[in-house]
Design an enzyme around this catalytic site. Structure first.
Site, PDB file in Angstrom:
ATOM      1  N   VAL A  74      44.175  28.374  36.999  1.00 46.45           N
ATOM      2  CA  VAL A  74      43.174  27.602  35.958  1.00 46.45           C
ATOM      3  C   VAL A  74      43.054  28.385  34.879  1.00 46.45           C
ATOM      4  O   VAL A  74      42.661  29.629  34.896  1.00 46.45           O
ATOM      5  CB  VAL A  74      41.911  26.981  36.435  1.00 46.45           C
ATOM      6  CG1 VAL A  74      42.349  25.984  37.521  1.00 46.45           C
ATOM      7  CG2 VAL A  74      40.932  28.134  37.101  1.00 46.45           C
ATOM      8  N   ASP A 118      38.693  34.179  44.117  1.00 53.08           N
ATOM      9  CA  ASP A 118      39.923  33.887  44.397  1.00 53.08           C
ATOM     10  C   ASP A 118      40.287  34.590  45.849  1.00 53.08           C
ATOM     11  O   ASP A 118      39.900  34.000  47.269  1.00 53.08           O
ATOM     12  CB  ASP A 118      40.801  34.213  43.665  1.00 53.08           C
ATOM     13  CG  ASP A 118      42.358  33.945  43.881  1.00 53.08           C
ATOM     14  OD1 ASP A 118      42.533  33.080  44.662  1.00 53.08           O
ATOM     15  OD2 ASP A 118      43.099  34.642  43.155  1.00 53.08           O
TER      16      ASP A 118
HETATM   17  P1  5GP Z   1      39.688  37.817  43.393  1.00 46.87           P
HETATM   18  O1  5GP Z   1      39.206  39.312  43.337  1.00 46.87           O
HETATM   19  O2  5GP Z   1      38.471  37.002  44.183  1.00 46.87           O
HETATM   20  O3  5GP Z   1      41.022  37.778  43.864  1.00 46.87           O
HETATM   21  O4  5GP Z   1      39.769  37.436  41.656  1.00 46.87           O
HETATM   22  C1  5GP Z   1      39.215  37.486  41.164  1.00 46.87           C
HETATM   23  C2  5GP Z   1      39.700  37.657  39.443  1.00 46.87           C
HETATM   24  O5  5GP Z   1      40.977  37.193  39.664  1.00 46.87           O
HETATM   25  C3  5GP Z   1      38.746  36.639  38.479  1.00 46.87           C
HETATM   26  O6  5GP Z   1      37.532  37.285  38.093  1.00 46.87           O
HETATM   27  C4  5GP Z   1      39.798  36.302  37.685  1.00 46.87           C
HETATM   28  O7  5GP Z   1      39.988  37.205  36.554  1.00 46.87           O
HETATM   29  C5  5GP Z   1      41.171  36.423  38.364  1.00 46.87           C
HETATM   30  N1  5GP Z   1      41.682  34.889  38.570  1.00 46.87           N
HETATM   31  C6  5GP Z   1      41.719  34.551  39.985  1.00 46.87           C
HETATM   32  N2  5GP Z   1      42.034  33.127  40.018  1.00 46.87           N
HETATM   33  C7  5GP Z   1      42.363  32.733  38.636  1.00 46.87           C
HETATM   34  C8  5GP Z   1      42.695  31.727  38.144  1.00 46.87           C
HETATM   35  O8  5GP Z   1      43.205  30.630  38.730  1.00 46.87           O
HETATM   36  N3  5GP Z   1      42.673  31.739  36.641  1.00 46.87           N
HETATM   37  C9  5GP Z   1      42.493  33.035  35.906  1.00 46.87           C
HETATM   38  N4  5GP Z   1      42.658  32.573  34.675  1.00 46.87           N
HETATM   39  N5  5GP Z   1      41.967  33.971  36.631  1.00 46.87           N
HETATM   40  C10 5GP Z   1      41.936  34.066  37.962  1.00 46.87           C
END
Ligand code: 5GP
Ligand code: MG
Length: 177
Positions: free
Chosen positions: A152, A102
């Protein structure tokens, strides 16, 4: 659970086919010798279980618990490592598995930590990657599916701890009140 889902984004058969392909790429790319796979809990559990059973070579598994506080809840953009013991990864080729890319903060922080802890190389695989600007410059080596920038659930991903066991990836209905 199905009643809470507005739209199925990626169904089970499509996921399975894609995992066959990613497993082949990993098998082809990874250097000889045992792999060390690191699974980020809990979101990557389902992805990891289905992917790793398709990779026919010796491997070891470790899990890590990390928490990220997005949106400035506490320490905005910081990724915290929650485990007391860090696995011994010195000199290992690591395959790091996460559910979704994300902002990129998690993958960025964990990859850096693995290298600091002495990993020889870190390869990354995610089931999903959101098409968006990332807070951190990071790319996964293997991406199951690119999706839009929406929230999602399913196939390991939760909302308030639920929906991880849905066999597909979907979008929740908006709250009805
Ligand atoms: P990042 O550090 O890349 O922002 O986020 C990673 C973490 O955020 C993922 O491991 C997940 O736990 C959570 N996350 C990010 N986007 C989503 C989403 O659309 N749905 C869910 N359920 N978790 C998300
Ligand atoms: Mg997560």
């Amino acid at each position: 659970m199905r009643d809470d889902i507005e739209r199925i984004l990626i169904d089970e058969a499509v996921i399975e086919k894609r995992l066959d392909a990613i497993a082949k790429e990993i098998e082809r790319d990874f250097p000889e010798g045992p792999m060390l796979v690191i699974i980020l809990l809990k979101g990557a559990l389902v992805f990891a279980a289905d992917l790793l059973r398709r990779v026919p070579r010796p491997l070891e598994i470790e899990c890590l618990n990390v928490a990220s506080y997005h949106g400035g809840m506490e320490s905005s953009g910081k990724v915290n490592f929650l485990d007391r013991h860090f696995p011994d990864i010195r000199g290992r080729h690591v395959l790091l598995l996460d559910d979704i890319l994300d902002t990129g903060r998690t993958l960025h922080a964990v990859s850096n930590r693995l290298l600091e802890e002495g990993a020889l190389a870190v390869h990354t695989a995610v089931l999903l990657a959101k098409e968006k600007e990332r807070a951190e410059e990071v790319q996964a080596d293997y991406v199951g599916f690119e999706i839009g920038d929406e929230f999602v659930v399913g196939y390991g991903l939760d909302y308030k701890g639920r929906y991880r066991n849905l066999p597909y990836v979907g979008v929740l209905k908006p709250p009805s009140d």
